[in-house]
Design an enzyme around this catalytic site. Structure first.
Site, PDB file in Angstrom:
ATOM      1  NE  ARG A  19      -1.315   2.704   2.675  1.00 26.55           N
ATOM      2  CZ  ARG A  19      -0.893   3.909   3.013  1.00 26.55           C
ATOM      3  NH1 ARG A  19      -0.941   4.918   2.157  1.00 26.55           N
ATOM      4  NH2 ARG A  19      -0.392   4.131   4.222  1.00 26.55           N
ATOM      5  CG  ASP A  20       3.275   4.317   2.984  1.00 28.36           C
ATOM      6  OD1 ASP A  20       2.805   5.257   2.337  1.00 28.36           O
ATOM      7  OD2 ASP A  20       4.118   4.471   3.882  1.00 28.36           O
ATOM      8  CG  HIS A 211       5.466   4.824   8.962  1.00 28.68           C
ATOM      9  ND1 HIS A 211       4.594   3.976   8.313  1.00 28.68           N
ATOM     10  CD2 HIS A 211       6.004   5.604   7.989  1.00 28.68           C
ATOM     11  CE1 HIS A 211       4.615   4.245   7.008  1.00 28.68           C
ATOM     12  NE2 HIS A 211       5.475   5.233   6.799  1.00 28.68           N
ATOM     13  CG  HIS A 213       9.437   7.768   5.067  1.00 26.73           C
ATOM     14  ND1 HIS A 213       9.018   7.888   3.766  1.00 26.73           N
ATOM     15  CD2 HIS A 213       8.377   7.262   5.744  1.00 26.73           C
ATOM     16  CE1 HIS A 213       7.762   7.487   3.655  1.00 26.73           C
ATOM     17  NE2 HIS A 213       7.355   7.104   4.857  1.00 26.73           N
ATOM     18  CB  CYS A 244       6.601  11.679   1.565  1.00 31.44           C
ATOM     19  SG  CYS A 244       5.354  12.921   1.957  1.00 31.44           S
ATOM     20  CG  ASN A 253       7.590   3.474   3.831  1.00 33.50           C
ATOM     21  OD1 ASN A 253       7.121   4.221   4.669  1.00 33.50           O
ATOM     22  ND2 ASN A 253       6.966   3.213   2.695  1.00 33.50           N
TER      23      ASN A 253
END
Length: 305
Positions: A19-20, A211, A213, A244, A253
């Site tokens: 997803r991300d 979470h 990055h 992002c 990520n």
């Protein structure tokens, strides 16, 4: 606890690549490829996979196949398959697709909230009240995600109290777990610990997740710093997929393979097979026509070859 600096004995890794990781890819990735990626990750042993996002296809075209993906995956017994749900329409779609967990999101930065979703933090959280209530009524897990908890591309520093305020609001909505996200990858180890400890005054540390990055190459250091203060849930993305779109130069990520290599070296149990994750990372990288950004993944794949 792990005798090494009182680290946890085991951690939960939430895989967010499907997803991300994929949502900002410019080239179309077919539902069949996404299904195979999720299935490979399920076989590797993940307890929780972020598999779908029920947002407007106009805004995130890559996620338009989410219902098809959720219908096509082979679900591992006991595993949680999560979907991002920004509104009731998204929630209804997630419910129809048999998601185990719905994810709502808000920013800790007022400037980011205004620029990203054209409303204040307060308004954004109020919009999720219906989704949160419906999730509870249907017995679904509810996860809250807080972006820009360590820094914002528009306002710079984000006060710890701003993060704590959003954590408290998400607690009131009934979230089972809350993600503290370094959306643009600016956090450093001490700052990470300070934010996590402040958030833990509002919500149990055991249900907070990190979470991170890797924009400035600090993600693994921040994960280790989080372990030291008791965080035991982390998000990562196979092959380091994702970024992002709102932050110039913000890389993806932290790579799952790198996180697993770290945990294995620390003797911390994850329940995940690193070799199978390396295979999954190589698979999706081939589909995208480029090498993944996981250093451990690429090194282990090269060693095999």
């Amino acid at each position: 606890m792990n005798s090494q600096a009182n680290l946890p004995n085991k951690v939960k890794i939430i895989e967010v690549g499907p997803r991300d990781g994929l949502q900002n890819e410019q080239q179309a990735v077919s539902a069949a490829v996404k299904i195979e990626l999720v299935d490979r990750l399920s076989k590797a042993g993940f307890q929780n996979i972020e598999a779908a996002s029920f947002v407007s296809p106009m805004w995130v075209p890559q996620m338009a196949t989410s219902a098809e993906v959720m219908a096509g995956i082979t679900r591992r017994k006991g595993a949680i398959y999560s979907a991002l749900t920004p509104n009731m329409q998204g929630f209804d779609a997630a419910l129809a697709s048999h998601a185990d967990e719905v994810v709502i999101f808000a920013s800790a930065s007022e400037a980011f909230s205004q620029r990203n979703i054209n409303c204040s933090i307060e308004e954004s959280i109020a919009r999720f009240a219906g989704v949160a209530k419906a999730a509870k009524q249907h017995g679904l897990r509810l996860r809250g995600s807080i972006s820009c908890a360590f820094g914002c591309p528009y306002q710079g520093e984000v006060p710890h109290e701003a993060v704590a305020g959003v954590v408290a609001r998400m607690r009131e909505l009934g979230c089972d777990e809350i993600d503290i996200a370094d959306t643009i990858g600016v956090a450093t180890a001490r700052k990470t610990q300070a934010v996590m400890l402040r958030a833990a005054q509002e919500f149990p540390m055991a249900a907070l997740s990190g979470h991170f990055h890797d924009t400035y190459g600090q993600a693994l250091a921040n994960i280790y710093a989080s372990l030291e203060v008791g965080v035991s849930i982390f998000h990562s993305s196979v092959a380091g997929l994702g970024g992002c779109p709102y932050a110039k130069g913000a890389t993806g990520n932290v790579a799952t393979e790198d996180v697993l290599y770290l945990m294995n070296g620390l003797g911390i149990e994850t329940g995940i097979d690193l070799d199978l994750v390396v295979d999954a990372g190589q698979f999706i990288s081939r589909q995208l026509g480029r090498a993944g950004s996981s250093r451990a993944g690429n090194a282990l794949a090269a060693k095999r070859a």
